[in-house]
Design a protein around this motif. Structure first.
Motif, PDB file in Angstrom:
ATOM      1  N   PRO A  94       0.821  -1.218   0.000  1.00 38.19           N
ATOM      2  CA  PRO A  94       0.000   0.000   0.000  1.00 38.19           C
ATOM      3  C   PRO A  94       0.852   1.263   0.000  1.00 38.19           C
ATOM      4  N   LEU A  95       0.394   2.252  -0.757  1.00 38.78           N
ATOM      5  CA  LEU A  95       0.997   3.585  -0.794  1.00 38.78           C
ATOM      6  C   LEU A  95      -0.055   4.600  -0.387  1.00 38.78           C
ATOM      7  N   GLU A  96       0.405   5.692   0.168  1.00 34.81           N
ATOM      8  CA  GLU A  96      -0.488   6.796   0.503  1.00 34.81           C
ATOM      9  C   GLU A  96       0.123   8.077  -0.026  1.00 34.81           C
ATOM     10  N   TRP A  97      -0.699   8.878  -0.692  1.00 31.37           N
ATOM     11  CA  TRP A  97      -0.291  10.187  -1.182  1.00 31.37           C
ATOM     12  C   TRP A  97      -1.043  11.245  -0.404  1.00 31.37           C
ATOM     13  N   GLN A  98      -0.311  12.245   0.084  1.00 31.17           N
ATOM     14  CA  GLN A  98      -0.931  13.388   0.739  1.00 31.17           C
ATOM     15  C   GLN A  98      -0.472  14.643   0.018  1.00 31.17           C
ATOM     16  N   ARG A  99      -1.404  15.515  -0.257  1.00 26.05           N
ATOM     17  CA  ARG A  99      -1.109  16.753  -0.994  1.00 26.05           C
ATOM     18  C   ARG A  99      -0.892  17.878   0.001  1.00 26.05           C
TER      19      ARG A  99
ATOM     20  N   GLY B 103       2.642  28.633  -2.948  1.00 22.84           N
ATOM     21  CA  GLY B 103       1.356  28.283  -3.548  1.00 22.84           C
ATOM     22  C   GLY B 103       1.393  27.018  -4.365  1.00 22.84           C
ATOM     23  N   SER B 104       2.584  26.504  -4.684  1.00 18.47           N
ATOM     24  CA  SER B 104       2.675  25.241  -5.418  1.00 18.47           C
ATOM     25  C   SER B 104       2.381  24.091  -4.457  1.00 18.47           C
ATOM     26  N   PHE B 105       2.223  22.897  -5.015  1.00 18.45           N
ATOM     27  CA  PHE B 105       1.881  21.750  -4.186  1.00 18.45           C
ATOM     28  C   PHE B 105       2.947  20.672  -4.274  1.00 18.45           C
ATOM     29  N   ALA B 106       3.118  20.001  -3.158  1.00 18.35           N
ATOM     30  CA  ALA B 106       4.010  18.850  -3.083  1.00 18.35           C
ATOM     31  C   ALA B 106       3.158  17.643  -2.699  1.00 18.35           C
TER      32      ALA B 106
END
Length: 180
Positions: A157-162, A168-171
């Protein structure tokens, strides 16, 4: 669709930039920009350079530098990438322990080439999940392994969090849930 076209489309949507305005910025017609975004035409080197500068998600503010330090000292298998370009911004020692290169050699480079089919599929679903419209801020899914000796991916399993950076950019914080 090529990675640059996909990144250009995401950048426009994230910033609310109309295709006609983006075409003006790149000095091309709207039809040409549309072809780049759809992958029917490849971006020329000059456009790639300009797009790379637009997509840069720096970690140079004090808050962003603290985020980088947290990732780099984490006891979890995590790494932080630019949400649009997939460029590596930071990685934990546990995450990089199995990499076949020095992590410093990958900083600023896109990790997209190491993506599994499941990661690519999850990426394609982000628009529908509202990822770019403040909808889903966290996405979990299962991935298979890749065959890379440079940046290996274990099945699990992987989890992505924004996360929004100070400019103002996103990682995207990527957490491998294997062994947790």
């Amino acid at each position: 669709m090529n990675d640059y076209g996909r990144a250009l489309r995401r950048w426009r949507r994230l910033r609310g930039v109309k295709q006609s305005h983006a075409a003006e910025m790149f000095g091309v017609t709207q039809a040409t920009l549309s072809r780049w975004e759809s992958g029917r035409h490849r971006l020329p080197e000059q456009a790639i350079g300009r797009l790379t500068r637009l997509l840069a998600a720096p970690l140079d503010s004090p808050g962003d530098a603290a985020l980088r330090r947290l990732v780099e000292s984490s006891g979890l298998a995590v790494h932080l990438i630019c949400d649009l370009s997939h460029r590596l911004l930071a990685a934990s020692p546990i995450r990089t322990a199995t990499w076949g290169v020095d992590p410093a050699d990958l900083l600023g480079a896109s990790l997209w080439r190491f993506a599994t089919d499941e990661i690519r599929s999850a990426e394609d679903r982000l628009v529908d999940l509202g990822w770019y419209d403040d909808g889903a801020a966290c996405v979990s899914f299962w991935t298979g392994p890749n065959d890379s000796t440079v940046v290996g991916i274990e099945p699990g399993p992987l989890e992505w969090q924004r996360l929004q950076l100070s400019d103002g950019s996103f990682a995207r914080l990527v957490t491998s849930m294997v062994g947790r």
